[in-house]
Design an enzyme around this catalytic site. Structure first.
Site, PDB file in Angstrom:
ATOM      1  N   LYS A 160      48.916  46.904  42.340  1.00 28.61           N
ATOM      2  CA  LYS A 160      47.475  47.175  42.787  1.00 28.61           C
ATOM      3  C   LYS A 160      46.664  47.275  41.511  1.00 28.61           C
ATOM      4  O   LYS A 160      47.032  47.926  40.616  1.00 28.61           O
ATOM      5  CB  LYS A 160      47.673  48.282  43.545  1.00 28.61           C
ATOM      6  CG  LYS A 160      46.443  48.440  44.355  1.00 28.61           C
ATOM      7  CD  LYS A 160      46.438  49.867  45.145  1.00 28.61           C
ATOM      8  CE  LYS A 160      45.318  50.387  46.011  1.00 28.61           C
ATOM      9  NZ  LYS A 160      45.607  51.595  46.654  1.00 28.61           N
TER      10      LYS A 160
ATOM     11  N   SER B 225      43.676  51.031  50.839  1.00 28.25           N
ATOM     12  CA  SER B 225      42.960  50.494  49.797  1.00 28.25           C
ATOM     13  C   SER B 225      43.781  49.344  49.358  1.00 28.25           C
ATOM     14  O   SER B 225      43.690  48.516  48.543  1.00 28.25           O
ATOM     15  CB  SER B 225      42.373  51.232  48.633  1.00 28.25           C
ATOM     16  OG  SER B 225      43.741  52.172  48.154  1.00 28.25           O
TER      17      SER B 225
ATOM     18  N   SER C 102      46.312  54.858  52.063  1.00 29.52           N
ATOM     19  CA  SER C 102      46.323  53.421  51.434  1.00 29.52           C
ATOM     20  C   SER C 102      47.611  52.779  51.269  1.00 29.52           C
ATOM     21  O   SER C 102      47.655  51.574  51.188  1.00 29.52           O
ATOM     22  CB  SER C 102      45.710  53.429  50.354  1.00 29.52           C
ATOM     23  OG  SER C 102      44.210  53.931  50.623  1.00 29.52           O
TER      24      SER C 102
END
Length: 470
Positions: A83, A158, A182
């Site tokens: 990420k 996210s 997330s």
């Protein structure tokens, strides 16, 4: 079922439909090579990403070079993504924002060092909502990250990019992190397993460790319980939190029957009628398996949502006020989205209330500990209603509109971020529209093993829906 456009890249190549543990077995048996696995992952990513918008940065040449001499570790040679809010050497870290120009990092951060020490081979970095503040990764310029189950719908946030690529079959496992849900939110939306570990369970970057209340935890999104269990086992070999009981090697369902609370009322806002029905069906399935299940209210104070939003907003204010010092002369706060700026304004107007909010949130762990003296596990829906269509959480909307919609959807996940307890979202339900609807199981601090054993049991008894199914 509504007419939906599904996107996936499962085929008869080096990856097939293998999960990460299955790919490790195939690599060890010589059925495929690391180079073939990496090339298949690159090809699959390039096939699906135009429809999904999940990739933030491509590092294919690095992955190809590493495939010739992969580092050791259980997952040696397994392709993955990281990420784009953690530092990886030679790759920029952009945090999902246009507010500055990301520069290649000189070294891996603590999280990436631990993550890659398991042997995983990074193909690049995945997109997220700006600084992870929104539960949907929709960017004013780059566009949204879309669910492979239905490209008209959000992939959550996210960690949306990671989840979309794993669900679509581009890679079997990807990094995710969770400051308000997330890991669990995109897992729920994309039909994946997403476990937020106990606070301090895994190594964390300095920025996360410096938070007044450390609500962020790192982990992975996967298509199987055994992949998540294997990752925690291998990560624990690299980094061990000595004050927590070890997770160990969890490979099968547990034998003990559990005391399970079920709650669909949330904290302030509850689940929709459809999601409530789906949750209660899972509760019935748990009873069929012999567990003792009863409805119970959430242990949170009624003011918890307001306190959490204020602390979330305080983090946004810190980012805005320190942006130039941290990111250099390219920093331009006018390029932040409406949600980030609105959060910062909210914190500035209520700055005098922040210390009290932090104190109350810190005390929540005591309420959680008392709750888990009565119940081993709590079952809730991961999200309060069906996955929204793209645009519902568009960050160009007015702040108040975005926030109201976020609070209506994300009514369950922030609790474990504040308490530090572990929780896992499992793909145990499907809506009438044919979309995954994750169900969340939470346990007391350090009890990941309990959650994994229960997750194995549910996966075995009620197999997860697969995107390749009709």
């Amino acid at each position: 079922m509504r007419d939906m456009t599904r996107v996936h890249a499962f085929r008869d190549d080096a990856l097939g439909d293998l999960d990460a543990v299955g790919l490790v077995t195939a690599l060890h048996a010589g059925e495929v090579s690391v180079r073939e696995a990496v090339e298949a992952a690159v090809a699959r990513t390039e096939e699906v990403d135009p429809a999904l918008g999940a990739v933030a940065y491509r590092a294919y040449d690095r992955a190809r070079a590493e495939s010739l001499d992969p580092r050791g570790g259980f997952f040696s040679g397994v392709p993955t993504f990281v990420k784009d809010n953690v530092d990886v050497q030679h790759l920029p870290t952009q945090h999902g924002t246009d507010a500055f120009e990301g520069r290649p990092r000189r070294a891996d951060g603590d999280l990436a060092r631990m993550y890659l020490a398991t042997g995983l081979v990074p193909l690049g970095k995945t997109r997220l909502s700006e600084y992870g503040f929104s539960a949907a990764a929709e960017h004013p310029r780059q566009g949204p990250v879309r669910s492979p189950w239905s490209t008209d719908h959000s992939a959550g946030a996210s960690s949306a990019g990671s989840a979309a690529l794993v669900a679509a079959g581009a890679v079997p496992i990807a990094h995710a992190n969770d400051g308000g849900g997330s890991i669990r939110i995109p897992a729920a939306v994309n039909g994946l397993v997403g476990l937020k570990p106990t606070r301090d369970r895994l190594a964390q970057d300095a920025l996360t460790r410096q938070m007044p209340l450390r609500i962020v935890a790192d982990g992975v999104v996967t298509r199987s319980v055994r992949d998540t269990a294997a990752f925690l086992r291998e990560a624990e070999k690299v980094y061990r939190a000595l004050h927590l009981p070890p997770v160990g090697d969890i490979t099968r369902p547990g034998r003990g029957r559990l005391r399970i609370a079920v709650n669909t009322a949330g904290i302030g806002r509850g689940a929709s009628p459809e999601v409530t029905t789906l949750t209660l069906k899972v509760a019935e399935q748990l009873e069929e398996l012999g567990h003792a299940v009863e409805e119970a209210p959430a242990p949170a104070d009624p003011g918890f949502p307001d306190d959490f939003v204020l602390y979330w907003a305080f983090l946004a204010l810190v980012i805005v006020r320190t942006g130039r010092r941290v990111n250099g002369r390219s920093w331009d706060p006018d390029r932040l989205d409406n949600l980030t700026r609105g959060l910062a304004r909210h914190a500035l107007r209520n700055l005098h209330r922040v210390p009290g909010a932090i104190r109350r949130l810190t005390r929540a762990r005591h309420a959680a500990a008392a709750f888990h003296e009565r119940y081993d596990v709590v079952l809730t829906p991961t999200l309060a209603h069906e996955t929204p269509r793209v645009g519902h959480l568009d960050p160009t909307q007015e702040y108040d509109a975005i926030m109201d919609r976020l609070l209506d959807w994300v009514a369950f996940t922030p609790w474990q971020n504040v308490t530090g307890d572990p929780a896992v979202s499992l793909p145990l339900a499907t809506t009438a529209a044919g979309l995954p609807q994750g169900m969340m199981l939470g346990a007391g601090a350090g009890r990941e093993a309990t959650l994994l054993e229960l997750a194995y049991e549910l996966e075995e008894a009620f197999p997860f829906a697969r995107i390749v199914a009709p």
